[in-house]
Write a protein that holds these residues in place. Structure first.
Motif, mmCIF file in Angstrom:
data_model
loop_
_atom_site.group_PDB
_atom_site.id
_atom_site.type_symbol
_atom_site.label_atom_id
_atom_site.label_comp_id
_atom_site.label_asym_id
_atom_site.label_seq_id
_atom_site.Cartn_x
_atom_site.Cartn_y
_atom_site.Cartn_z
ATOM 1 N N SER A 182 0.835 -1.201 0.000
ATOM 2 C CA SER A 182 0.000 0.000 0.000
ATOM 3 C C SER A 182 0.871 1.252 0.000
ATOM 4 O O SER A 182 1.963 1.258 0.570
ATOM 5 C CB SER A 182 -0.910 0.003 1.232
ATOM 6 O OG SER A 182 -1.531 1.259 1.404
ATOM 7 N N TYR A 184 0.110 3.871 1.596
ATOM 8 C CA TYR A 184 -0.090 4.572 2.857
ATOM 9 C C TYR A 184 0.295 3.732 4.070
ATOM 10 O O TYR A 184 0.546 2.524 3.981
ATOM 11 C CB TYR A 184 -1.553 5.009 2.978
ATOM 12 C CG TYR A 184 -2.011 5.837 1.807
ATOM 13 C CD1 TYR A 184 -1.604 7.161 1.673
ATOM 14 C CD2 TYR A 184 -2.837 5.282 0.820
ATOM 15 C CE1 TYR A 184 -2.006 7.931 0.591
ATOM 16 C CE2 TYR A 184 -3.247 6.041 -0.272
ATOM 17 C CZ TYR A 184 -2.824 7.360 -0.383
ATOM 18 O OH TYR A 184 -3.219 8.109 -1.454
ATOM 19 N N ASP A 187 -2.732 4.046 9.279
ATOM 20 C CA ASP A 187 -3.690 5.104 9.642
ATOM 21 C C ASP A 187 -4.149 5.913 8.423
ATOM 22 O O ASP A 187 -4.745 6.972 8.566
ATOM 23 C CB ASP A 187 -3.096 6.035 10.702
ATOM 24 C CG ASP A 187 -1.780 6.670 10.263
ATOM 25 O OD1 ASP A 187 -1.400 6.493 9.087
ATOM 26 O OD2 ASP A 187 -1.142 7.344 11.093
ATOM 27 N N ARG A 188 -3.809 5.391 7.211
ATOM 28 C CA ARG A 188 -4.197 5.985 5.935
ATOM 29 C C ARG A 188 -3.518 7.316 5.671
ATOM 30 O O ARG A 188 -3.931 8.076 4.805
ATOM 31 C CB ARG A 188 -5.724 6.153 5.825
ATOM 32 C CG ARG A 188 -6.507 4.865 5.858
ATOM 33 C CD ARG A 188 -6.098 3.942 4.745
ATOM 34 N NE ARG A 188 -6.368 4.533 3.415
ATOM 35 C CZ ARG A 188 -5.848 4.050 2.298
ATOM 36 N NH1 ARG A 188 -5.004 3.017 2.335
ATOM 37 N NH2 ARG A 188 -6.136 4.614 1.139
ATOM 38 N N ARG A 189 -2.464 7.606 6.394
ATOM 39 C CA ARG A 189 -1.716 8.834 6.153
ATOM 40 C C ARG A 189 -0.586 8.573 5.161
ATOM 41 O O ARG A 189 -0.022 7.488 5.111
ATOM 42 C CB ARG A 189 -1.149 9.393 7.464
ATOM 43 C CG ARG A 189 -2.205 10.068 8.342
ATOM 44 C CD ARG A 189 -1.552 10.652 9.598
ATOM 45 N NE ARG A 189 -2.450 11.528 10.321
ATOM 46 C CZ ARG A 189 -3.336 11.130 11.231
ATOM 47 N NH1 ARG A 189 -3.415 9.833 11.510
ATOM 48 N NH2 ARG A 189 -4.118 11.985 11.838
ATOM 49 N N ASP A 190 -0.257 9.620 4.405
ATOM 50 C CA ASP A 190 0.831 9.560 3.439
ATOM 51 C C ASP A 190 2.107 10.003 4.147
ATOM 52 O O ASP A 190 2.221 11.157 4.561
ATOM 53 C CB ASP A 190 0.519 10.491 2.261
ATOM 54 C CG ASP A 190 1.521 10.353 1.124
ATOM 55 O OD1 ASP A 190 2.693 10.033 1.400
ATOM 56 O OD2 ASP A 190 1.138 10.584 -0.039
#
Length: 265
Positions: A182, A184, A187-190
């Motif tokens: 993935s 990211y 926590d779905r942060r870049d």
């Protein structure tokens, strides 16, 4: 031996070096191991291969012979072997890398819910001669894989005994995204948008802070490798602060068809 004031110990011999020092002799030694008794006991430790160092020592002595006595005495009196040894050592996350050494280790990041430790893979090549420090990083976006292999090939071509300076390589920065394939973090942060980060922020912020503190702040230059991921097509390009002359010349060296000015990323 006891008729001379200065002696060279060309090979590691702690007992002999200590005996000579007790006899009041000034000892110069060649040793690639900064932590040996020889290195730690000698008056002057030359951290280099003895065959090459003899030639360099001869050249340096010829150059110094043009100076007057006061200048030569000042060089001798100002020399501090403990500082000489410490200046040649690289320390990252309590790992000590001596000159002429390639060391691989892991830098702990955090633990998963299962208590499994997650760490950054670090490789440090400390050259035999002091110089600038360059960091190489890949997979800040976990699904951008080319940088991982590029760094592996670069490390395979570096000989620490022929290197001037230090290379710090982190082939996989976003370990979480790499495992999950993935871009990211969990926590779905870049991660690439989270620098410089903080010690007490989100996972992305803490990872960015760790990378800045342990890698970036120890380096003079850095190369961060990215690539087109799934469903993306990228033109080969360099992004850098092109207003900085040194950075501009480094960017030119890649010969990419496109260079873009960017002061942040």
């Amino acid at each position: 031996i006891f008729f001379f004031f200065f002696l060279i110990v060309p090979l590691e011999d702690g007992d002999r070096t200590m005996a000579l020092r007790r006899a009041g002799k000034t000892v110069i030694t060649f040793d690639l191991n900064l932590f040996s008794r020889t290195s730690q006991t000698a008056n002057i430790t030359i951290v280099d291969n003895v065959t090459r160092a003899i030639d360099l020592l001869t050249i340096t002595c010829k150059k110094l012979s043009n100076n007057n006595k006061k200048i030569l005495e000042k060089i001798v009196y100002d020399f501090n072997n403990k500082k000489n040894l410490s200046d040649n050592i690289i320390e990252i996350a309590k790992e000590i890398i001596a000159p002429g050494e390639l060391r691989r280790f892991e830098l702990p990041v955090t633990r998963l819910a299962t208590k499994t430790l997650v760490s950054l893979p670090i490789a440090v090549v400390n050259g035999i001669e002091p110089g600038h420090t360059l960091w190489l990083s890949g997979a800040i976006h976990g699904d951008e894989l080319n940088g991982v292999e590029i760094i592996a090939q670069v490390l395979g071509r570096i000989d620490p005994l022929k290197l001037k300076g230090t290379v710090i390589a982190v082939s996989i920065v976003n370990v979480f995204g790499f495992i999950e394939q993935s871009r990211y973090l969990p926590d779905r942060r870049d991660l690439n948008r989270s620098f410089p980060g903080s010690e007490n922020g989100s996972l992305a912020s803490r990872l960015a802070n760790l990378f800045m503190r342990e890698i970036v702040e120890r380096s003079d230059y850095g190369i961060d490798l990215h690539t087109a991921a799934v469903h993306r097509i990228n033109l080969p390009q360099i992004r850098a602060n092109l207003e900085d002359k040194t950075t501009y010349h480094c960017a030119q060296a890649f010969g990419a068809p496109l260079m873009m000015h960017s002061s942040t990323r």
